[in-house]
Design an enzyme around this catalytic site. Structure first.
Site, short mmCIF file in Angstrom:
data_model
loop_
_atom_site.label_atom_id
_atom_site.label_comp_id
_atom_site.label_asym_id
_atom_site.label_seq_id
_atom_site.Cartn_x
_atom_site.Cartn_y
_atom_site.Cartn_z
N HIS A 50 -2.06 -7.98 -8.84
CA HIS A 50 -1.63 -6.58 -8.88
C HIS A 50 -1.19 -6.18 -10.27
O HIS A 50 -0.82 -5.04 -10.52
CB HIS A 50 -0.51 -6.32 -7.85
CG HIS A 50 0.88 -6.44 -8.38
ND1 HIS A 50 1.52 -7.64 -8.52
CD2 HIS A 50 1.76 -5.49 -8.79
CE1 HIS A 50 2.74 -7.43 -9.00
NE2 HIS A 50 2.90 -6.15 -9.18
N ARG A 72 -1.45 -1.56 -8.36
CA ARG A 72 -0.03 -1.89 -8.45
C ARG A 72 0.80 -1.01 -7.53
O ARG A 72 1.76 -1.46 -6.88
CB ARG A 72 0.45 -1.72 -9.90
CG ARG A 72 1.93 -2.07 -10.09
CD ARG A 72 2.34 -2.06 -11.55
NE ARG A 72 3.74 -2.45 -11.68
CZ ARG A 72 4.68 -1.67 -12.22
NH1 ARG A 72 4.36 -0.48 -12.69
NH2 ARG A 72 5.93 -2.08 -12.30
N HIS A 80 3.59 -2.08 -4.58
CA HIS A 80 4.98 -1.63 -4.57
C HIS A 80 5.31 -0.80 -3.33
O HIS A 80 6.46 -0.78 -2.88
CB HIS A 80 5.28 -0.85 -5.84
CG HIS A 80 5.51 -1.72 -7.03
ND1 HIS A 80 6.70 -1.78 -7.72
CD2 HIS A 80 4.68 -2.62 -7.64
CE1 HIS A 80 6.61 -2.65 -8.71
NE2 HIS A 80 5.39 -3.17 -8.68
N ASP A 81 4.32 -0.12 -2.79
CA ASP A 81 4.55 0.62 -1.55
C ASP A 81 4.69 -0.33 -0.37
O ASP A 81 5.64 -0.24 0.40
CB ASP A 81 3.40 1.60 -1.31
CG ASP A 81 3.59 2.39 -0.02
OD1 ASP A 81 4.74 2.79 0.28
OD2 ASP A 81 2.59 2.62 0.68
N GLY A 141 6.83 -1.72 4.47
CA GLY A 141 5.43 -1.76 4.87
C GLY A 141 4.63 -0.67 4.17
O GLY A 141 5.14 0.10 3.37
N SER A 185 5.94 5.48 1.38
CA SER A 185 7.30 5.90 1.02
C SER A 185 7.55 5.89 -0.48
O SER A 185 8.44 6.60 -0.97
CB SER A 185 8.34 5.01 1.72
OG SER A 185 8.15 3.64 1.41
N ASN A 232 10.70 -0.17 -10.24
CA ASN A 232 9.52 0.69 -10.09
C ASN A 232 9.20 1.51 -11.34
O ASN A 232 8.28 2.35 -11.32
CB ASN A 232 9.69 1.64 -8.90
CG ASN A 232 9.32 0.97 -7.58
OD1 ASN A 232 8.54 0.03 -7.55
ND2 ASN A 232 9.90 1.45 -6.49
#
Length: 225
Positions: A200, A67, A71-72, A77, A81, A100
């Site tokens: 995911h 997951r 989310h990243d 991309g 981060s 998140n």
């Protein structure tokens, strides 16, 4: 033992997120399998060892890694981060976005990063570590039936904004059309939307994420459900 649909789809989820959401110039021309073979030999084995150890303690960590990759990659991309903490440069990082909430396995990734740095200082990016770890999690959760080579060579991002994550990541309250539009903006079709959204989400879900759907009008949900 037959593999569940969720585990089989995990392969597609990790591959799609890692390969289709790279979103950098390096991804188009410089990413390759075996990128660290000479730069940091054995790094994939180091990462896998830590993932195996973590999943022996709690298999849900594997779902968290898959997951986390999604989310990243969906925001800026696959640049790592989502891992950045609050700082002067990033006063409200992606971690703070409501969408998140519930992301996990950050401690494990810090542990892996420390081990990798000890082996090869300043060589392996956090962005690549996230992808390797998610790939290994999919392999372990499927008892070795799911495995693929990872294209690597990404650079870590230095910008992390909660407002971007909130605006770009799909939300559980979105309608089907909103989800289709959301994924289309990232270059995904409806089939890929279904695969990524479902795969995911292996692991444990929270009732608050779907109880509202149970009382939706007939035109939004099949009454038989």
């Amino acid at each position: 033992m037959r593999l569940s649909v969720a585990i089989l789809c995990a392969l597609v989820a990790v591959q799609a997120a890692a390969l289709l959401l790279a979103g950098t110039a390096a991804a188009a021309s410089e990413l390759k399998v075996g990128y660290y073979h000479k730069k940091c030999k054995g790094v994939e084995n180091v990462i896998k060892w830590h993932v195996i150890k973590a999943l022996k303690q709690n298999r849900r960590t594997g779902a968290a890694l898959v997951r986390l990759l999604f989310h990243d990659c969906f925001v800026r991309g696959c640049d790592g981060s989502v891992l950045l903490d609050k700082s002067y440069e990033n006063p409200h990082p992606e971690k703070e976005a409501p969408v998140n909430i519930g992301l996990a396995a950050f401690d494990l990734l810090e542990e892996i990063k420390a081990a990798v740095e000890k082996r090869c200082p300043g060589v392996v990016s956090c962005a690549d570590i996230v992808i390797y770890a998610a790939r290994d999690a999919g392999s372990i959760l499927s008892n070795g039936h799911v495995h693929f080579d990872v294209l690597a060579g990404r650079l870590d991002g230095v910008v992390s904004r909660a407002d971007e994550a909130q605006a770009e990541l799909p939300d559980s309250t979105m309608t089907v059309q909103q989800l289709k539009d959301n994924f289309a903006a990232k270059g995904f079709d409806t089939e890929q939307l279904v695969i990524l959204s479902g795969a995911h989400s292996i692991g444990q879900g929270h009732c608050s994420s779907f109880t509202g759907r149970l009382s939706e009008p007939p035109q939004q949900i099949t009454p038989a459900y």
